[in-house]
Design a protein around this motif. Structure first.
Motif, PDB file in Angstrom:
ATOM      1  N   GLY A   1      12.517  28.735  22.586  1.00  0.00           N
ATOM      2  CA  GLY A   1      13.454  29.849  22.611  1.00  0.00           C
ATOM      3  C   GLY A   1      14.182  29.780  22.499  1.00  0.00           C
ATOM      4  N   GLY A   2      14.691  31.154  21.204  1.00  0.00           N
ATOM      5  CA  GLY A   2      16.591  31.026  20.873  1.00  0.00           C
ATOM      6  C   GLY A   2      17.442  30.534  20.790  1.00  0.00           C
ATOM      7  N   VAL A   3      16.272  29.631  20.018  1.00  0.00           N
ATOM      8  CA  VAL A   3      17.403  28.840  18.308  1.00  0.00           C
ATOM      9  C   VAL A   3      17.366  29.512  17.458  1.00  0.00           C
ATOM     10  CG1 VAL A   3      16.119  26.708  19.799  1.00  0.00           C
ATOM     11  CG2 VAL A   3      14.836  27.722  18.286  1.00  0.00           C
ATOM     12  N   GLY A   4      16.817  30.652  16.726  1.00  0.00           N
ATOM     13  CA  GLY A   4      17.608  31.135  15.755  1.00  0.00           C
ATOM     14  C   GLY A   4      15.837  31.045  14.702  1.00  0.00           C
ATOM     15  N   LYS A   5      15.047  31.260  15.527  1.00  0.00           N
ATOM     16  CA  LYS A   5      13.840  32.102  14.450  1.00  0.00           C
ATOM     17  C   LYS A   5      14.707  33.238  14.232  1.00  0.00           C
ATOM     18  CE  LYS A   5      10.416  31.515  18.370  1.00  0.00           C
ATOM     19  NZ  LYS A   5      11.853  31.386  19.268  1.00  0.00           N
ATOM     20  N   THR A   6      14.960  34.251  14.578  1.00  0.00           N
ATOM     21  CA  THR A   6      14.804  35.591  14.502  1.00  0.00           C
ATOM     22  C   THR A   6      16.054  35.741  13.214  1.00  0.00           C
ATOM     23  OG1 THR A   6      13.502  36.334  16.295  1.00  0.00           O
ATOM     24  CG2 THR A   6      14.872  38.611  14.796  1.00  0.00           C
ATOM     25  N   THR A   7      16.956  35.147  14.001  1.00  0.00           N
ATOM     26  CA  THR A   7      18.481  35.338  12.583  1.00  0.00           C
ATOM     27  C   THR A   7      17.917  34.183  11.603  1.00  0.00           C
ATOM     28  OG1 THR A   7      19.262  34.618  14.868  1.00  0.00           O
ATOM     29  CG2 THR A   7      20.211  33.896  12.643  1.00  0.00           C
TER      30      THR A   7
ATOM     31  N   ARG B   1      22.964  26.150  14.455  1.00  0.00           N
ATOM     32  CA  ARG B   1      23.740  25.649  15.962  1.00  0.00           C
ATOM     33  C   ARG B   1      24.605  24.630  15.533  1.00  0.00           C
ATOM     34  NH1 ARG B   1      22.344  30.330  20.694  1.00  0.00           N
ATOM     35  NH2 ARG B   1      24.584  29.865  20.264  1.00  0.00           N
TER      36      ARG B   1
ATOM     37  N   PRO C   1      25.674  26.133  10.150  1.00  0.00           N
ATOM     38  CA  PRO C   1      27.035  26.166  11.616  1.00  0.00           C
ATOM     39  C   PRO C   1      26.198  26.855  12.755  1.00  0.00           C
ATOM     40  CG  PRO C   1      27.751  26.720   9.859  1.00  0.00           C
ATOM     41  CD  PRO C   1      26.736  26.761   9.939  1.00  0.00           C
ATOM     42  N   GLU C   2      27.146  26.878  13.851  1.00  0.00           N
ATOM     43  CA  GLU C   2      27.426  27.744  14.615  1.00  0.00           C
ATOM     44  C   GLU C   2      27.828  28.591  14.337  1.00  0.00           C
ATOM     45  OE1 GLU C   2      25.906  27.906  18.362  1.00  0.00           O
ATOM     46  OE2 GLU C   2      27.645  29.602  19.155  1.00  0.00           O
ATOM     47  N   SER C   3      27.869  29.616  14.607  1.00  0.00           N
ATOM     48  CA  SER C   3      29.164  30.903  13.895  1.00  0.00           C
ATOM     49  C   SER C   3      29.324  32.450  14.549  1.00  0.00           C
ATOM     50  CB  SER C   3      28.485  30.781  12.509  1.00  0.00           C
ATOM     51  OG  SER C   3      29.524  32.245  11.409  1.00  0.00           O
TER      52      SER C   3
ATOM     53  N   VAL D   1      27.333  34.757  13.305  1.00  0.00           N
ATOM     54  CA  VAL D   1      26.373  35.805  13.532  1.00  0.00           C
ATOM     55  C   VAL D   1      25.888  36.389  14.625  1.00  0.00           C
ATOM     56  CG1 VAL D   1      23.573  34.500  14.638  1.00  0.00           C
ATOM     57  CG2 VAL D   1      24.920  33.524  12.910  1.00  0.00           C
TER      58      VAL D   1
END
Ligand SMILES: Nc1ncnc2c1ncn2[C@@H]1O[C@H](COP(=O)(O)OP(=O)(O)OP(=O)(O)O)[C@@H](O)[C@H]1O
Ligand SMILES: [Mg+2]
Lengths: 84, 286
Positions: free
Chosen positions: B29-35, B198, B228-230, B233
């Motif tokens: 979870g929370g790795v950036g799927k929705t983003t 990220r 990249p971690e940004s 986002v």
């Protein structure tokens, strides 16, 4: 901030450690995947249970693979015993 | 420009289903799927492809917020599955992008409201109208994640350069190759793409973070892009605009590359190395 630490800065490469650990879990996770027979995971569990009657071993101690070589199927098994 | 007509495309064509279905999945979870789903779908639409993006995260709807359409959700995916609304009523047309539609997840039902049968029917109906259908998977490897990947032709496997995320991605690759319609019917396999998000090149340089090559080596699937971690986002999500719209941001440009490569364009990877900082920057920087 710890100034001494900053100037000493011995780089501990934890990324390399992460990579090594991942290689092991992933190889293990892939046992019985792809075109291997469906019974492999169960076979692995059973063997693990048998080994554990005699020695305490971690979950990752038993590895089973099916190798196909020149039309021949070879079941390869690895059991890693804990260090004494 | 029309996308390449692959074998898979033609097979779907024969079944009178036209869309390419792309699942965005990760296990963790929370790795950036929705983003990623939001920017990827928006990017496809910006390039003229009629695209729908579906939130499969029943009970934890979020895609609508990231897409900035949360106040226009009247009907959702579950309503359509249960015949309480038509697809036309439930699809939300994006205000900024002509070819983009959003299907929200239900906020009030539980996960059991999604059925394999129902999801299949809705996707089949949508396939006749869209070129791309992007499925934003929930975390985990349970029912919701399973249903999100089941009908996929291709998968974006979103991974962070971190041990638990990489391991979970590997689990998900196992499921993609066995627990999908393609795998079960022997109709080829789901095409897998790695999207590493990220990413912090400065920490990679210091040996504190797995590098893109490390992750590629372990997962052994083709790399579609590195995001990249940004900070952009967060600011984009504050405003409800997918970060790909922000062409001044590193993450926005990285997602633009992801979409271009997905459509077959050759683009060099960027944002893989840290900007060099002077001594002052190193002393007072983050
Ligand atoms: N490239 C990035 N840089 C900085 N923050 C990011 C980046 N990608 C995602 N995030 C942040 O990480 C968090 C989780 O992102 P997101 O909701 O897209 O993940 P998810 O995989 O969909 O989560 P879930 O599993 O809960 O559905 C959010 O706060 C988001 O702003
Ligand atoms: Mg999400």
């Amino acid at each position: 901030m710890d100034w001494l630490k900053f100037f000493r800065s011995e780089p501990k490469n934890t990324a390399a450690l992460a990579k090594e650990r991942l290689k092991v879990v992933v190889a293990h996770q892939r046992d019985g995947r792809s075109n291997a027979p469906a019974y492999l995971p169960k076979l692995r569990e059973d063997i693990l249970a048998v080994v554990r009657k005699y020695v305490q071993v971690p979950d990752t101690a038993v590895n089973v693979h099916v190798q196909r070589e020149a039309g021949l199927e070879v079941l390869e098994m690895n059991i890693t015993l804990p260090e004494m | 420009m029309a996308p390449a007509r692959t074998g898979a495309w033609e097979d779907r064509n024969q079944e009178n289903a036209l869309a390419k279905i792309v699942v965005v999945t990760s296990g963790k979870g929370g790795v950036g799927k929705t983003t990623t789903s939001a920017s990827f779908a928006t990017g496809l639409a910006m390039r003229g492809h009629k695209t729908a993006v579906i939130d499969f995260d029943v009970g934890l709807r979020n895609l609508d917020l990231i897409m900035g359409c949360e106040r226009r959700v009247v009907f959702d995916f579950v309503n359509v599955i249960q015949g309480e609304a038509t697809l036309r009523q439930a699809l939300i047309k994006d205000k900024q992008h002509e070819n983009l539609y959003i299907l929200a997840a239900s906020q009030t039902r539980d996960k059991d409201a999604l059925t394999a049968d129902g999801v299949g029917r809705v996707l089949e109906e949508m396939s006749k109208e869209f070129e791309y259908i992007v499925c934003d998977s929930p975390a985990g490897i349970e029912k919701g994640a399973h249903l999100a990947m089941y009908h996929a032709d291709e998968a974006l496997v979103v991974t962070n350069p971190e041990v638990s995320s990489v391991r979970d991605s590997d689990r998900v690759l196992g499921l993609l190759s066995s627990k999908t319609r393609k795998a079960e019917s022997g109709d080829g396999r789901v095409k897998e793409h790695l999207v590493l998000t990220r990413y912090n090149p400065a920490r990679v340089a210091k040996g504190e973070m797995l590098s893109v090559d490390d992750v590629k080596e372990i997962l052994a699937i083709p790399l579609l892009g590195v995001v990249p971690e940004s900070q952009a986002v967060l600011t984009s999500s504050n405003a409800g605009t997918p970060v790909i719209v922000d062409k001044a941001s590193d993450a926005g440009l990285a997602y633009d590359d992801v979409v271009a490569r997905f459509l077959g364009e050759e683009r060099a990877h960027r944002f893989l190395t840290a900007e060099k900082k002077g001594l002052l920057g190193r002393l007072f920087g983050p």
